[in-house]
Write a protein that holds these residues in place. Structure first.
Motif, PDB file in Angstrom:
ATOM      1  N   GLU A 179      33.749  -0.581 -14.247  1.00 48.41           N
ATOM      2  CA  GLU A 179      32.837  -0.329 -15.369  1.00 48.41           C
ATOM      3  C   GLU A 179      31.723   0.635 -14.957  1.00 48.41           C
ATOM      4  N   GLU A 180      31.270   0.533 -13.704  1.00 48.46           N
ATOM      5  CA  GLU A 180      30.265   1.477 -13.212  1.00 48.46           C
ATOM      6  C   GLU A 180      30.834   2.890 -13.139  1.00 48.46           C
ATOM      7  N   LEU A 181      32.072   3.006 -12.663  1.00 47.83           N
ATOM      8  CA  LEU A 181      32.714   4.320 -12.570  1.00 47.83           C
ATOM      9  C   LEU A 181      32.943   4.924 -13.951  1.00 47.83           C
ATOM     10  N   ALA A 182      33.176   4.066 -14.939  1.00 50.12           N
ATOM     11  CA  ALA A 182      33.434   4.543 -16.298  1.00 50.12           C
ATOM     12  C   ALA A 182      32.155   4.938 -17.026  1.00 50.12           C
ATOM     13  N   ALA A 183      31.016   4.433 -16.556  1.00 56.60           N
ATOM     14  CA  ALA A 183      29.751   4.667 -17.257  1.00 56.60           C
ATOM     15  C   ALA A 183      28.787   5.530 -16.451  1.00 56.60           C
ATOM     16  N   ARG A 184      29.291   6.287 -15.481  1.00 57.27           N
ATOM     17  CA  ARG A 184      28.414   7.115 -14.650  1.00 57.27           C
ATOM     18  C   ARG A 184      27.665   8.151 -15.492  1.00 57.27           C
ATOM     19  N   PRO A 185      26.353   8.289 -15.317  1.00 56.03           N
ATOM     20  CA  PRO A 185      25.604   9.330 -16.034  1.00 56.03           C
ATOM     21  C   PRO A 185      26.110  10.738 -15.719  1.00 56.03           C
ATOM     22  N   ALA A 186      26.613  10.926 -14.499  1.00 53.84           N
ATOM     23  CA  ALA A 186      27.107  12.247 -14.098  1.00 53.84           C
ATOM     24  C   ALA A 186      28.494  12.540 -14.647  1.00 53.84           C
ATOM     25  N   GLY A 187      29.103  11.560 -15.307  1.00 51.79           N
ATOM     26  CA  GLY A 187      30.443  11.757 -15.850  1.00 51.79           C
ATOM     27  C   GLY A 187      31.382  10.667 -15.373  1.00 51.79           C
ATOM     28  N   ALA A 188      32.163  10.118 -16.287  1.00 52.81           N
ATOM     29  CA  ALA A 188      33.091   9.034 -15.950  1.00 52.81           C
ATOM     30  C   ALA A 188      34.148   9.516 -14.958  1.00 52.81           C
ATOM     31  N   LEU A 189      34.504   8.622 -14.033  1.00 50.93           N
ATOM     32  CA  LEU A 189      35.562   8.927 -13.062  1.00 50.93           C
ATOM     33  C   LEU A 189      36.816   8.107 -13.319  1.00 50.93           C
ATOM     34  N   VAL A 190      36.708   7.085 -14.175  1.00 54.83           N
ATOM     35  CA  VAL A 190      37.870   6.281 -14.551  1.00 54.83           C
ATOM     36  C   VAL A 190      37.822   6.016 -16.050  1.00 54.83           C
ATOM     37  N   VAL A 191      38.962   5.636 -16.601  1.00 61.00           N
ATOM     38  CA  VAL A 191      39.021   5.300 -18.019  1.00 61.00           C
ATOM     39  C   VAL A 191      39.944   4.107 -18.193  1.00 61.00           C
ATOM     40  N   GLU A 192      39.576   3.208 -19.112  1.00 63.13           N
ATOM     41  CA  GLU A 192      40.433   2.069 -19.429  1.00 63.13           C
ATOM     42  C   GLU A 192      41.446   2.519 -20.475  1.00 63.13           C
ATOM     43  N   LEU A 193      42.714   2.342 -20.182  1.00 60.18           N
ATOM     44  CA  LEU A 193      43.779   2.822 -21.054  1.00 60.18           C
ATOM     45  C   LEU A 193      44.096   1.818 -22.157  1.00 60.18           C
ATOM     46  N   PRO A 194      44.605   2.280 -23.288  1.00 61.62           N
ATOM     47  CA  PRO A 194      45.036   1.359 -24.341  1.00 61.62           C
ATOM     48  C   PRO A 194      46.112   0.422 -23.806  1.00 61.62           C
ATOM     49  N   ARG A 195      46.068  -0.822 -24.225  1.00 59.13           N
ATOM     50  CA  ARG A 195      47.050  -1.806 -23.752  1.00 59.13           C
ATOM     51  C   ARG A 195      48.424  -1.496 -24.335  1.00 59.13           C
ATOM     52  N   LEU A 196      49.424  -1.500 -23.478  1.00 60.90           N
ATOM     53  CA  LEU A 196      50.785  -1.206 -23.910  1.00 60.90           C
ATOM     54  C   LEU A 196      51.448  -2.458 -24.489  1.00 60.90           C
ATOM     55  N   PRO A 197      52.435  -2.290 -25.348  1.00 61.28           N
ATOM     56  CA  PRO A 197      53.141  -3.443 -25.933  1.00 61.28           C
ATOM     57  C   PRO A 197      53.710  -4.347 -24.838  1.00 61.28           C
ATOM     58  N   GLY A 198      53.439  -5.641 -24.943  1.00 61.73           N
ATOM     59  CA  GLY A 198      53.966  -6.593 -23.963  1.00 61.73           C
ATOM     60  C   GLY A 198      53.078  -6.797 -22.756  1.00 61.73           C
ATOM     61  N   ALA A 199      52.096  -5.920 -22.554  1.00 58.50           N
ATOM     62  CA  ALA A 199      51.209  -6.040 -21.391  1.00 58.50           C
ATOM     63  C   ALA A 199      50.089  -7.029 -21.681  1.00 58.50           C
ATOM     64  N   ARG A 200      49.686  -7.788 -20.675  1.00 52.11           N
ATOM     65  CA  ARG A 200      48.625  -8.781 -20.859  1.00 52.11           C
ATOM     66  C   ARG A 200      47.262  -8.290 -20.376  1.00 52.11           C
ATOM     67  N   GLU A 201      47.262  -7.196 -19.622  1.00 54.87           N
ATOM     68  CA  GLU A 201      46.006  -6.638 -19.132  1.00 54.87           C
ATOM     69  C   GLU A 201      45.982  -5.141 -19.362  1.00 54.87           C
ATOM     70  N   ASN A 202      44.783  -4.612 -19.535  1.00 55.50           N
ATOM     71  CA  ASN A 202      44.634  -3.161 -19.644  1.00 55.50           C
ATOM     72  C   ASN A 202      44.702  -2.536 -18.258  1.00 55.50           C
ATOM     73  N   ARG A 203      45.229  -1.341 -18.206  1.00 54.69           N
ATOM     74  CA  ARG A 203      45.255  -0.589 -16.960  1.00 54.69           C
ATOM     75  C   ARG A 203      44.139   0.451 -16.963  1.00 54.69           C
ATOM     76  N   TRP A 204      43.765   0.851 -15.759  1.00 61.29           N
ATOM     77  CA  TRP A 204      42.745   1.868 -15.571  1.00 61.29           C
ATOM     78  C   TRP A 204      43.367   3.075 -14.878  1.00 61.29           C
ATOM     79  N   ALA A 205      42.840   4.260 -15.192  1.00 62.34           N
ATOM     80  CA  ALA A 205      43.320   5.489 -14.553  1.00 62.34           C
ATOM     81  C   ALA A 205      42.109   6.314 -14.121  1.00 62.34           C
TER      82      ALA A 205
END
Length: 207
Positions: free
Chosen positions: A132-158
């Protein structure tokens, strides 16, 4: 970070960071060791077949951006990374980014397991906090939480070092076992566990 990196450049950086922690006696790495690490068939997604010339070109580009440093004076040139300083992130975040660069999109649980040789996180919530810190960096996000895919129980990050990931490519890179079949397997395991508990309860006279 001033520019997006290529897929090979992120693979080079990930390999340098990984090998620094897993084979410190061989670090900094030679060009040959880097080529082997980038083309490693396990723990790499996608699998690459980068040539020595391609890896050298990626190194030269990373050097110009201060991501990589070259050590002279020995028989062969050796290379080390400068990831934490350039991106201004702590070692925990660098470990997470490394796994994402080497293995592709991951859940927080997968990251906790796969980061173990680079940094040992206490629990999944600790990983989630750094994501969450990497996604909310003031200098620019370095990661993003991806949309959950069908059948998946957790979101993936890239990671975003090479730009925003294409959802189609992400979906095709995730093994089918991680999607709907995972649900089926878990349901089967849960049913077997219930049977075991009932059998033990019956044998011990517990109602």
């Amino acid at each position: 970070m001033t520019r997006q990196l290529s897929l090979l450049e992120t693979r080079v950086l990930g390999t340098l960071y990984e090998k620094q922690h897993t084979v410190p006696d061989s670090y900094p790495l030679t060009l040959n060791a880097l080529v082997s690490g980038c083309n490693q068939k396990t723990s790499r997604s996608p699998v690459m077949e980068a040539t020595e010339a391609e890896v050298q070109a990626a190194l030269d580009s990373l050097k110009s951006a201060n991501f990589v440093m070259e050590t002279s004076g020995s028989r062969v040139s050796r290379y080390s990374h400068n990831v934490e300083r350039v991106l201004q992130v702590p070692s925990q975040s660098a470990a997470i980014l490394t796994v994402l660069m080497l293995r592709g999109p991951q859940t927080a649980g997968e990251l906790r397991i796969n980061c173990d040789r680079l940094h040992s996180f206490a629990d999944i919530s600790a990983v989630q906090g750094f994501l969450e810190e990497l996604a909310a960096r003031p200098a620019g996000a370095l990661v993003v939480e991806l949309p959950r895919l069908p059948g998946a129980r957790e979101n993936r990050w890239a990671h975003l070092l090479a730009g925003a990931p294409k959802v189609e490519a992400v979906a095709s890179s995730i093994p089918k076992d991680d999607l709907a079949s995972t649900v089926t397997r878990l349901e089967s395991e849960l049913a077997a566990l219930k049977e075991l508990v009932e059998r033990i309860a019956k044998q011990t006279g517990i109602s």
